[in-house]
Design a protein around this motif. Structure first.
Motif, PDB file in Angstrom:
ATOM      1  N   MET A 110      14.435  99.304  76.640  1.00 35.50           N
ATOM      2  CA  MET A 110      16.046  99.363  76.075  1.00 35.50           C
ATOM      3  C   MET A 110      17.245  98.624  76.983  1.00 35.50           C
ATOM      4  N   ARG A 111      16.630  98.404  78.066  1.00 30.43           N
ATOM      5  CA  ARG A 111      17.694  97.583  79.215  1.00 30.43           C
ATOM      6  C   ARG A 111      17.882  96.298  78.792  1.00 30.43           C
ATOM      7  N   TYR A 112      16.944  95.730  77.949  1.00 35.05           N
ATOM      8  CA  TYR A 112      17.089  94.540  77.508  1.00 35.05           C
ATOM      9  C   TYR A 112      17.535  94.150  76.203  1.00 35.05           C
TER      10      TYR A 112
ATOM     11  N   ALA B  83      16.498 103.676  87.519  1.00 32.39           N
ATOM     12  CA  ALA B  83      16.915 102.390  88.124  1.00 32.39           C
ATOM     13  C   ALA B  83      15.923 101.458  88.286  1.00 32.39           C
ATOM     14  N   PHE B  84      14.819 101.876  88.777  1.00 27.57           N
ATOM     15  CA  PHE B  84      13.337 100.892  89.161  1.00 27.57           C
ATOM     16  C   PHE B  84      12.209 100.962  87.971  1.00 27.57           C
TER      17      PHE B  84
ATOM     18  N   GLY C 134      21.201 100.886  87.999  1.00 29.19           N
ATOM     19  CA  GLY C 134      20.994  99.397  88.430  1.00 29.19           C
ATOM     20  C   GLY C 134      21.765  98.160  87.983  1.00 29.19           C
ATOM     21  N   GLY C 135      22.190  98.474  86.876  1.00 31.27           N
ATOM     22  CA  GLY C 135      23.159  97.382  86.248  1.00 31.27           C
ATOM     23  C   GLY C 135      22.132  96.072  85.973  1.00 31.27           C
ATOM     24  N   THR C 136      22.834  94.943  85.934  1.00 33.78           N
ATOM     25  CA  THR C 136      22.160  93.675  85.663  1.00 33.78           C
ATOM     26  C   THR C 136      20.878  93.301  86.694  1.00 33.78           C
TER      27      THR C 136
END
Length: 251
Positions: A51-53, A45-46, A64-66
């Motif tokens: 890959m989140r982008y 989450a932090f 954590g989402g957006t």
């Protein structure tokens, strides 16, 4: 009566801003006492996950989402893999961060550490575009603090000079311009050693993945260049006169 000089503050006495920063890192590290599944959720989450982008249809959802796409540019720098990882970063930060915190003051110091963390994350994102391993660690910010500190560290009277005064005075000497600093053989020697250590040995930030831990040395370099180039935007101390800045003081 003979005047008595006020006692000098030891050069490594920690200023309040740095003490608070180190304490924050230590408190956050207590997360390792959580059950393993909660600990890893916190890292996902932090931590900073390139890959989140990823904008592809196969992009993987992460905790954590957006909102995590925003806060993880800084929050990753407050997490550490283990006590030795945390201790190593703090050990590097103590001499350079102490001088910088005294020079900048608390607000500038905290913003500077956040900005260099962002720079480190951007460098990691560019070089690890689709990586799923979370990157954590304060090394990008520590590298930025080291880079900023060398802009004034070798000036006579500062904390890497043989002729230095108390800690406050050492932290407030006028800085060299960037061009002058890059002509100083002592600064160049420091840069050569620092880049050599990071490229060859990759000391500092850690990316944690299924294949084990790897060093995110590109993030170090991103934070370092940000600290070196952005120092003047944060520095509240007036610059030395050009004539004095053009010559290097003797040690």
């Amino acid at each position: 009566m003979q005047a008595v000089d006020p006692p000098r503050e030891p050069i490594l006495t920690l200023p309040g801003a740095l003490t608070a920063y180190v304490a924050l890192l230590a408190v956050i590290h207590l997360r390792v006492l959580l059950p393993p599944e909660w600990d890893y959720w916190t890292i996902e989450a932090f931590g900073f996950i390139p890959m989140r982008y990823d904008s592809t249809l196969l992009a993987t959802p992460f905790p954590g989402g957006t909102a995590a796409k925003i806060w993880s540019f800084v929050s990753y720098s407050l997490l550490h893999a283990n006590l030795s990882h945390l201790g190593f970063n703090v050990l590097w930060l103590l001499p350079f961060g102490s001088a910088l915190a005294r020079r900048f003051g608390a607000l500038r110091f905290f913003v500077f550490m956040a900005v260099t963390a962002v720079a480190g994350a951007l460098a990691h994102l560019v070089t690890h575009e689709h990586a799923m391993a979370p990157m954590i660690g304060a090394s990008a910010s520590v590298s930025g603090a080291m880079a900023a500190a060398i802009r004034f560290a070798f000036v006579q009277g500062s904390f890497l000079s043989f002729r230095r005064g108390d800690a406050e005075t050492a932290a407030l000497v006028p800085a060299q311009s960037l061009i002058s600093a890059l002509r100083d053989p002592r600064v160049l020697g420091f840069l050569a050693v620092w880049f050599g250590i990071n490229i060859v040995f990759g000391v500092g930030s850690i990316a944690i993945g299924a294949e084990g831990a790897s060093v995110a040395w590109q993030a170090h370099i991103g934070g370092f260049f940000a600290g070196l180039l952005l120092f003047a935007l944060f520095d509240p101390v007036p610059r030395a006169r050009p004539a004095a800045d053009a010559s290097f003081p003797e040690n």
